[in-house]
Design an enzyme around this catalytic site. Sequence first.
Site, mmCIF file in Angstrom:
data_model
loop_
_atom_site.group_PDB
_atom_site.id
_atom_site.type_symbol
_atom_site.label_atom_id
_atom_site.label_comp_id
_atom_site.label_asym_id
_atom_site.label_seq_id
_atom_site.Cartn_x
_atom_site.Cartn_y
_atom_site.Cartn_z
ATOM 1 N N ASP A 11 44.294 -27.473 21.317
ATOM 2 C CA ASP A 11 45.471 -26.839 21.139
ATOM 3 C C ASP A 11 46.359 -27.289 19.782
ATOM 4 O OD1 ASP A 11 45.267 -24.906 22.903
ATOM 5 O OD2 ASP A 11 46.322 -26.188 24.418
ATOM 6 N N LYS A 63 41.216 -13.853 25.707
ATOM 7 C CA LYS A 63 41.884 -12.993 26.390
ATOM 8 C C LYS A 63 41.714 -11.678 25.939
ATOM 9 C CE LYS A 63 44.766 -16.619 28.726
ATOM 10 N NZ LYS A 63 44.623 -17.711 27.875
ATOM 11 N N PHE A 65 41.776 -7.626 25.617
ATOM 12 C CA PHE A 65 42.211 -6.328 26.606
ATOM 13 C C PHE A 65 42.117 -5.197 25.492
ATOM 14 C CE2 PHE A 65 45.122 -3.275 28.230
ATOM 15 C CZ PHE A 65 44.689 -3.275 29.196
ATOM 16 N N GLN A 188 53.897 -27.267 32.585
ATOM 17 C CA GLN A 188 52.993 -26.729 33.894
ATOM 18 C C GLN A 188 53.650 -26.962 34.998
ATOM 19 O OE1 GLN A 188 50.362 -25.160 33.564
ATOM 20 N NE2 GLN A 188 49.013 -25.838 31.711
#
Length: 234
Positions: A11, A63, A65, A188
């Site tokens: 990242d 991801k 879609f 998190q």
Amino acid sequence: MSDDRLIVALDVPNVLAGMDLATRLGDAVSFYKIGLGMLTGGGLALANELKVEHGKKIFLDMKFFDIGATVEAAVRGVAQFDLDLLTVHGDPHVVRAAREGAAGSHMKILAVTILTSLDRDDLDASLIKAGNITDLVQERAGRALEAGADGVIASPQEAALIRALPEAKGKLIVTPGVRPVGTALGDQKRVATPAQAIADGVDHIVVGRPIWQAADPRAAALAITAEMASSQKS
Ligand code: C5P
């Protein structure tokens, strides 16, 4: 030396920072995740370089879609790079299209069930049917696997439940939100240690900040690998 159950989330903003980190990690890490945050920073070029020049495995976290035809075309395009894992949303029509697009390649399709950043209020706002999130996650995981996904992304709390599904037999479970004892949680909230995750039947853990923010990223990665080695799958 490396253990490909550990996937390091790269990242960082661009190719240069990514290559710098991968060089520091060296043979301690063999599997990298590249996500949307690096899309405009040369993420696909970095994926290709790490794969072809350095023999690393790559998880491209996109991801996807969209309508089936577009998902299929996008996945077919990615499949040319011979990467290892790719995420799509777990809606059955998306998973089926992704499978078509990945046909003939070795790339595995992982389904995202419900983003862990969403709570019940968010699902209500999106008109998602009633029920608690854990049940919906299990149901979506089962449907995505039935539709042909090679595995699912699951939070540490969901991993054991998904592993218990009949549809999950022989399928991959990949888990972010993993924190070695004594490291910062960051944003998190629901975390597990590497050893717990492996004991819950997880195949790969994804770890970002505890490695790339560490003063010595290589030592941090090796400590996680050692912790996984000490854990047995239940
Ligand atoms: O730095 P950290 O270890 O929290 O990074 C975890 C990685 O997994 C990040 O790339 C993050 O975007 C990703 N991820 C996550 N939780 C999810 C899905 C993906 O943390 N539910």
